[in-house]
Design an enzyme around this catalytic site. Structure first.
Site, short mmCIF file in Angstrom:
data_model
loop_
_atom_site.label_atom_id
_atom_site.label_comp_id
_atom_site.label_asym_id
_atom_site.label_seq_id
_atom_site.Cartn_x
_atom_site.Cartn_y
_atom_site.Cartn_z
N THR A 167 0.66 3.73 3.62
CA THR A 167 0.12 4.85 4.39
C THR A 167 -1.09 5.37 3.62
OG1 THR A 167 2.31 5.48 5.16
CG2 THR A 167 0.58 7.14 5.34
N LYS B 251 0.06 6.87 12.56
CA LYS B 251 1.06 7.29 11.56
C LYS B 251 0.86 8.75 11.15
CE LYS B 251 3.72 7.11 7.80
NZ LYS B 251 5.15 7.06 7.83
N LYS C 22 1.95 14.44 1.41
CA LYS C 22 0.88 13.43 1.34
C LYS C 22 0.34 13.14 2.75
CE LYS C 22 0.19 8.50 0.92
NZ LYS C 22 0.72 7.17 0.70
P1 NAD Z 1 6.33 3.44 -4.65
O1 NAD Z 1 5.49 4.32 -5.52
O2 NAD Z 1 7.81 3.39 -4.86
O3 NAD Z 1 5.78 1.92 -4.76
C1 NAD Z 1 4.44 1.57 -4.90
C2 NAD Z 1 4.36 0.36 -5.82
O4 NAD Z 1 2.99 -0.08 -5.89
C3 NAD Z 1 4.78 0.67 -7.26
O5 NAD Z 1 5.84 -0.20 -7.65
C4 NAD Z 1 3.52 0.42 -8.08
O6 NAD Z 1 3.76 -0.09 -9.38
C5 NAD Z 1 2.78 -0.57 -7.20
N1 NAD Z 1 1.35 -0.64 -7.49
C6 NAD Z 1 0.47 0.37 -7.69
N2 NAD Z 1 -0.75 -0.12 -7.95
C7 NAD Z 1 -0.65 -1.48 -7.90
C8 NAD Z 1 -1.57 -2.54 -8.09
N3 NAD Z 1 -2.85 -2.31 -8.40
N4 NAD Z 1 -1.11 -3.81 -7.99
C9 NAD Z 1 0.18 -4.07 -7.69
N5 NAD Z 1 1.10 -3.10 -7.51
C10 NAD Z 1 0.69 -1.82 -7.62
O7 NAD Z 1 5.98 3.87 -3.17
P2 NAD Z 1 6.86 3.58 -1.83
O8 NAD Z 1 7.82 4.69 -1.62
O9 NAD Z 1 7.33 2.18 -1.87
O10 NAD Z 1 5.72 3.77 -0.72
C11 NAD Z 1 4.72 2.79 -0.51
C12 NAD Z 1 3.86 3.22 0.66
O11 NAD Z 1 4.69 3.36 1.83
C13 NAD Z 1 3.15 4.57 0.47
O12 NAD Z 1 1.87 4.49 1.00
C14 NAD Z 1 4.04 5.54 1.26
O13 NAD Z 1 3.31 6.66 1.74
C15 NAD Z 1 4.51 4.66 2.40
N6 NAD Z 1 5.80 5.07 3.00
C16 NAD Z 1 6.85 5.40 2.21
C17 NAD Z 1 8.05 5.79 2.80
C18 NAD Z 1 9.23 6.18 1.93
O14 NAD Z 1 10.20 6.75 2.48
N7 NAD Z 1 9.23 5.89 0.64
C19 NAD Z 1 8.18 5.81 4.19
C20 NAD Z 1 7.10 5.42 4.99
C21 NAD Z 1 5.90 5.05 4.36
#
Ligand code: NAD
Length: 297
Positions: free
Chosen positions: A95, A170, A245
């Site tokens: 997102t 979204k 966010k």
């Molecule tokens: P998270 O922080 O748990 O995971 C993100 C991952 O990306 C981390 O493991 C991090 O190490 C990795 N990362 C960061 N920079 C990187 C790079 N340069 N190369 C490789 N890996 C890298 O976040 P999440 O909860 O998994 O959410 C991910 C996305 O999904 C976000 O944009 C969030 O807004 C969206 N989202 C989350 C939810 C939720 O409930 N968690 C629901 C809908 C949407």
């Protein structure tokens, strides 16, 4: 069976990659070693992950991470010549802000790659169950290629329009969700002060014109909806920090589009206050504690 690079193995990406791995040859990468641990098929560099890939999927925190992974000097676009001949399909499920999403899609085109933005609705539980909803922005051709891949991780894959349209859908949806949750919380607080039992108000409003998802599927008071986070101390679910966010992304988009969204702005301010008071890690429905004026946490 396609070879798919999956980048970003956090709370959402890890279960998504595991589900996709049941149907495709998935090679996974995360910058964090801890995130890679325990994921078979994970590799220690982006270059290894995308080598010979037919598709690249990203699930990253924010726009800056997405731009770095795709547009960086050693990013996905620079590695395009090492991917499957004919060009890999890039699918960003993070997102992020609409502007970054459109900029990355334009850069993909310049690199000769097709790309869609495909943010998800549904949290970690839906990612684990493979029941996410994907909102997809991009050309019809790119959507047609992305749909069968995304179907392994979700139960609905919807074409929202051109590049960035998935992100637009979204953040508009989540702005509506944030506003409606605050409205439901206020209604319960007032109903209780006026002497109504919470359950009684729920039984009436859920069959009257106040009915909405925040009330009937995610009720912010314990009791009426057993599965809602209110019944387990507002453990997320969908964390208030994530809602904040998304509300910020909606306000950024509203400013650049010149659109007034005063309730969205108010919702953002209230969630910022809730987060500042320590509520960021709680479920977003926990904002009812702050609105009740209960000291907090
Ligand atoms: P998270 O922080 O748990 O995971 C993100 C991952 O990306 C981390 O493991 C991090 O190490 C990795 N990362 C960061 N920079 C990187 C790079 N340069 N190369 C490789 N890996 C890298 O976040 P999440 O909860 O998994 O959410 C991910 C996305 O999904 C976000 O944009 C969030 O807004 C969206 N989202 C989350 C939810 C939720 O409930 N968690 C629901 C809908 C949407």
């Amino acid at each position: 069976m396609a070879r798919i690079a999956f980048i970003g193995l956090g709370n959402m990406g890890r279960p998504m990659a595991l589900n996709l791995g049941k149907a495709h040859d998935v090679v996974a990468y995360d910058v964090s070693e801890a995130a890679r641990a325990g994921v078979s098929q994970s590799v220690a560099s982006l270059a290894e992950a995308v080598a010979d890939a037919d598709a690249v999927i990203t699930m990253l925190p924010a726009g800056s991470h997405v731009r770095a992974v795709y547009e960086g000097a050693e990013g996905v676009f620079a590695l395009a010549p090492h991917m499957a001949s004919g060009g890999a399909l890039c699918i960003d499920c993070s997102t992020i802000d609409v502007e970054s999403s459109r900029a990355v899609a334009a850069a993909a085109e310049r690199a000769g790659l097709a790309m869609v933005d495909a943010p998800v609705s549904g949290g970690v539980a839906a990612a684990q169950a493979g029941t996410l909803t994907f909102m997809v922005g991009g050309s019809h051709g790119a959507f047609a290629r992305a749909e069968p891949i995304l179907a392994h991780m979700g139960r609905a894959v919807i074409h929202a329009g051109v590049a960035g349209a998935g992100q637009a859908a979204k953040i508009c949806n989540n702005m509506l969700l944030g506003v409606s949750m605050i409205g439901v919380c206020e209604a319960f607080i007032l109903a209780e002060k006026l002497g109504l039992e919470g359950q009684t108000f729920f039984d009436i409003a859920s069959k009257a014109s106040g009915q909405c998802w925040s009330l009937t599927s995610y009720c912010p008071v314990p009791g009426p909806v057993p599965a809602s986070p209110a019944n387990r101390g507002y453990e997320p679910g969908f964390a208030a920090a994530m809602m904040l966010k998304d509300l910020r992304l909606a306000q950024t988009a509203a400013h650049s589009a010149g659109v007034a969204t005063p309730l969205g702005a108010e919702a953002q301010a209230l969630y910022a206050l809730y987060a500042a008071q320590g509520g960021g890690r709680k479920d977003f429905s926990g904002i009812i504690e702050m609105l009740r004026g209960e000291g907090m946490i």
